[in-house]
Design an enzyme around this catalytic site. Sequence first.
Site, PDB file in Angstrom:
ATOM      1  N   ILE A 103      10.499   1.979   0.008  1.00  0.00           N
ATOM      2  CA  ILE A 103      10.937   2.389  -1.332  1.00  0.00           C
ATOM      3  C   ILE A 103      10.637   3.847  -1.667  1.00  0.00           C
ATOM      4  CG2 ILE A 103      11.184   0.208  -2.571  1.00  0.00           C
ATOM      5  CD1 ILE A 103       8.313   0.285  -3.364  1.00  0.00           C
ATOM      6  N   ALA A 146       5.300  13.920   1.056  1.00  0.00           N
ATOM      7  CA  ALA A 146       4.407  14.661   1.946  1.00  0.00           C
ATOM      8  C   ALA A 146       3.194  13.801   2.314  1.00  0.00           C
ATOM      9  CB  ALA A 146       3.946  15.927   1.235  1.00  0.00           C
ATOM     10  N   GLY A 163       2.985  10.419   2.789  1.00  0.00           N
ATOM     11  CA  GLY A 163       3.166   9.221   3.607  1.00  0.00           C
ATOM     12  C   GLY A 163       4.351   8.419   3.104  1.00  0.00           C
ATOM     13  N   THR A 164       4.277   7.097   3.194  1.00  0.00           N
ATOM     14  CA  THR A 164       5.420   6.286   2.775  1.00  0.00           C
ATOM     15  C   THR A 164       4.980   5.189   1.800  1.00  0.00           C
ATOM     16  OG1 THR A 164       5.054   4.821   4.646  1.00  0.00           O
ATOM     17  CG2 THR A 164       6.676   6.561   4.958  1.00  0.00           C
ATOM     18  N   VAL A 165       5.960   4.657   1.065  1.00  0.00           N
ATOM     19  CA  VAL A 165       5.713   3.513   0.190  1.00  0.00           C
ATOM     20  C   VAL A 165       6.686   2.408   0.597  1.00  0.00           C
ATOM     21  CG1 VAL A 165       5.620   2.649  -2.184  1.00  0.00           C
ATOM     22  CG2 VAL A 165       5.061   5.034  -1.721  1.00  0.00           C
ATOM     23  N   LYS A 192       1.348   1.881  -0.606  1.00  0.00           N
ATOM     24  CA  LYS A 192       1.381   3.292  -0.222  1.00  0.00           C
ATOM     25  C   LYS A 192       0.491   3.480   0.990  1.00  0.00           C
ATOM     26  CE  LYS A 192       0.532   7.872  -2.148  1.00  0.00           C
ATOM     27  NZ  LYS A 192       0.272   8.632  -3.362  1.00  0.00           N
ATOM     28  N   ASP A 203       0.190  16.017 -11.205  1.00  0.00           N
ATOM     29  CA  ASP A 203       1.560  16.009 -10.678  1.00  0.00           C
ATOM     30  C   ASP A 203       2.448  15.135 -11.562  1.00  0.00           C
ATOM     31  OD1 ASP A 203       3.624  16.779  -9.049  1.00  0.00           O
ATOM     32  OD2 ASP A 203       3.154  15.406  -7.405  1.00  0.00           O
TER      33      ASP A 203
END
Length: 365
Positions: A34, A38, A40-42, A61, A157
């Site tokens: 999903i 920068a 990693g991935t979810v 995550k 952020d």
Amino acid sequence: MSQTPRQDQFIANDVTSNSSNTTRPMLVKEYKKIGHGAFGTVVQAFLTPDNNKWYGPFAIKKVPAQTEYKSRELEILRIAEHPNVVKLEYFFTHVSPQDNKVYQHLAMECLPETLQFEIHRYASNKLELPLKHTKLYTYQVARGMLYLHALGICHRDVKPSNVLVDPNTGVLKICDFGSAKKLEQNQPSISYICSRFYRAPELIVGCTQYTTQIDIWGLGCVMGEMLIGKAVFQGQEPLLQLREISKLLGPPDKKFLFFSNPSYDGPLFSKPLFTGTVKERFEKHFGQAGSDGVDLMMKILTYEPERRLSPRRILAHPFFDDLKKERYFFPRGHTQPKCLPELFDFTPFEMQVIGELAPEVQPQE
């Protein structure tokens, strides 16, 4: 012969529940990617301790497990408990079969969309996000910040893609604490933080002694984006970002630059890039928010961080009176109104932070 789990499912031996602190092995079944960045991935995934009862879905995550310092994100999520902050349910480490490196996995509650997606959906159909939605979402970001900032946590952020929403219920949660940090007084922090379009002016000019007010600037940018359907300040590089801000706010004054960074020697954009007053510019840009909305934007998007409203003052602003009076909204695509999510169920901790502003923040029954 035992069946080897497919790539999308694996056994994690050290799954720790954030609420009970117990650790046990669980089968993790991933079924959808999903997001990625920068960090990693979810992925979306379910967990099960026994193949009978499945927990989830969760947004997991994965970030490289830093050995030299503990993951700040994990530390912050372990203590954060608030209706407008994404909840950490489980965490574990696992070696990725792709690169044989250890990854920290954070299993968090799942919401259907990001605010960025929601804004884009309206804008791409040439529609305006209803003003009630802008109020509802802005209010919840501010309430999340009231809580985080009271703990000294700066998100660093804030942007629409780091805000999760459920358009059907109107619930919003701040997510992605990968850049977040507990700010210590008089301790410098890096200024190259925040995504460019949402970066506060003091960061652009290199301030390293900033406060949680950089998040408030981000909140103003998010609110503005909901109002106009696109990012308010779109500089193509960091210093051009300051030029875009100057077009709306006028040039930054020398005092602001000196207090932010005495050694700043970049462009000053001292010639006004627009005619008319700042108020006229705000009205031209954000007029559809009404006079209260324009007033709130002007009190959030100011150069001096100390002049930007604090979260409790944002919650007390008349722009949100509507949420107290008419506690319903029309979700996208619905013709029937729905009740607003619970917005005023403040904890004693929140009430303490709100202090004497309580009468202005709470609905008067």
